[in-house]
Design an enzyme around this catalytic site. Structure first.
Site, PDB file in Angstrom:
ATOM      1  N   ASP A  53       0.815  -1.224   0.000  1.00 33.08           N
ATOM      2  CA  ASP A  53       0.000   0.000   0.000  1.00 33.08           C
ATOM      3  C   ASP A  53       0.847   1.271   0.000  1.00 33.08           C
ATOM      4  O   ASP A  53       2.001   1.264   0.432  1.00 33.08           O
ATOM      5  CB  ASP A  53      -0.878   0.035   1.264  1.00 33.08           C
ATOM      6  CG  ASP A  53      -2.045  -0.924   1.190  1.00 33.08           C
ATOM      7  OD1 ASP A  53      -2.043  -1.804   0.308  1.00 33.08           O
ATOM      8  OD2 ASP A  53      -2.948  -0.798   2.027  1.00 33.08           O
ATOM      9  N   HIS A  62       3.631  -2.227   3.250  1.00 35.27           N
ATOM     10  CA  HIS A  62       3.673  -0.867   2.692  1.00 35.27           C
ATOM     11  C   HIS A  62       4.989  -0.619   1.954  1.00 35.27           C
ATOM     12  O   HIS A  62       6.068  -0.865   2.514  1.00 35.27           O
ATOM     13  CB  HIS A  62       3.513   0.170   3.813  1.00 35.27           C
ATOM     14  CG  HIS A  62       2.156   0.156   4.451  1.00 35.27           C
ATOM     15  ND1 HIS A  62       1.821  -0.718   5.455  1.00 35.27           N
ATOM     16  CD2 HIS A  62       1.045   0.895   4.192  1.00 35.27           C
ATOM     17  CE1 HIS A  62       0.553  -0.511   5.788  1.00 35.27           C
ATOM     18  NE2 HIS A  62       0.054   0.463   5.042  1.00 35.27           N
TER      19      HIS A  62
HETATM   20 ZN   LIG Z   1      -2.789   3.288   3.054  1.00 33.17          ZN
END
Ligand SMILES: [Zn+2]
Length: 226
Positions: free
Chosen positions: A46, A192
């Site tokens: 992400d 992430h």
């Molecule tokens: Zn996010």
């Protein structure tokens, strides 16, 4: 009065849980795992693209022959279009993660939410020539307005079943330990691009999962099953 307070607090607690837990399924039936693949896994990244980390992640995935999903934000896509192109050219899937990733995203009007998603999709589709079909709401928060926008765009909403807590842990060893503790077949793993520690442990994570008999499934295949 006491009864009213209890009902009110219980109701409030329900709404908080329903909104904040992407797996609650109250507002949106998000795909958080896939039982059709008892030994299968899906890696998701992400908040990118990130100028240094994303290309490094792409190289590690390529070396290991793994395909993943990148939930990108429009602001970063505008800054690094060539990385988005590379993600797509290497056969990974690009998902919509809003335009601004604003802390207020969950509080936006439904049409603002919709236009954020449309704007990100348009830029990505222009760069890659491929249509976006999956979406992960910022912070994993869902509510009726976000559900409206996702439905309008016919998106598959994707959650996760393994939260690496990489943005909090930051250290690569601790992230690896956390993910390996939680992981089992059928899981969707949340990482992430923005966290250096996640890039550092990625190669080890892939190898350990394979040693444990798990396999990485092609994203479209993984997301199309039940
Ligand atoms: Zn996010």
């Amino acid at each position: 009065m006491l009864l009213f307070s209890v009902i009110f607090i219980t109701g409030l607690a329900f709404i908080v849980w329903a909104s904040s837990d992407i797996g609650s399924g109250v507002f949106i039936k998000a795909k958080c795992k896939n039982a059709e693949f008892p030994k299968g896994l899906l890696l998701t990244f992400d908040d990118g693209p990130h100028p240094e980390n994303t290309p490094e992640i792409l190289d590690i995935l390529e070396k290991n022959g793994v395909k993943a999903v990148f939930f990108v934000t429009g602001t970063e896509v505008e800054k690094y279009p060539e990385i988005v192109k590379k993600i797509s050219e290497r056969g990974h899937l690009i998902g919509n993660h809003s335009f601004s990733h604003s802390n207020f995203f969950p509080f936006f009007f439904k049409n603002t939410i919709l236009s954020e998603l449309q704007r990100t999709a348009e830029i990505c589709e222009k760069i890659t020539g491929k249509k976006i079909f999956c979406f992960r709401p910022p912070f994993g928060v869902t509510n009726p307005r976000i559900a409206y926008a996702a439905k309008k765009l016919n998106y598959v909403t994707v959650g996760w079943s393994v939260r690496s807590k990489d943005t909090v842990l930051k250290d690569s060893g601790m992230i690896l330990k956390k993910v390996l503790e939680l992981i089992k077949g059928g899981d969707i793993i949340l990482l992430h691009d923005t966290v250096d520690g996640s890039v550092k442990m990625l190669d080890k994570l892939i190898n350990q999962c394979r040693t444990d008999g798990l396999e990485f499934i092609e994203p479209v295949k993984f997301l199309s099953g039940e």
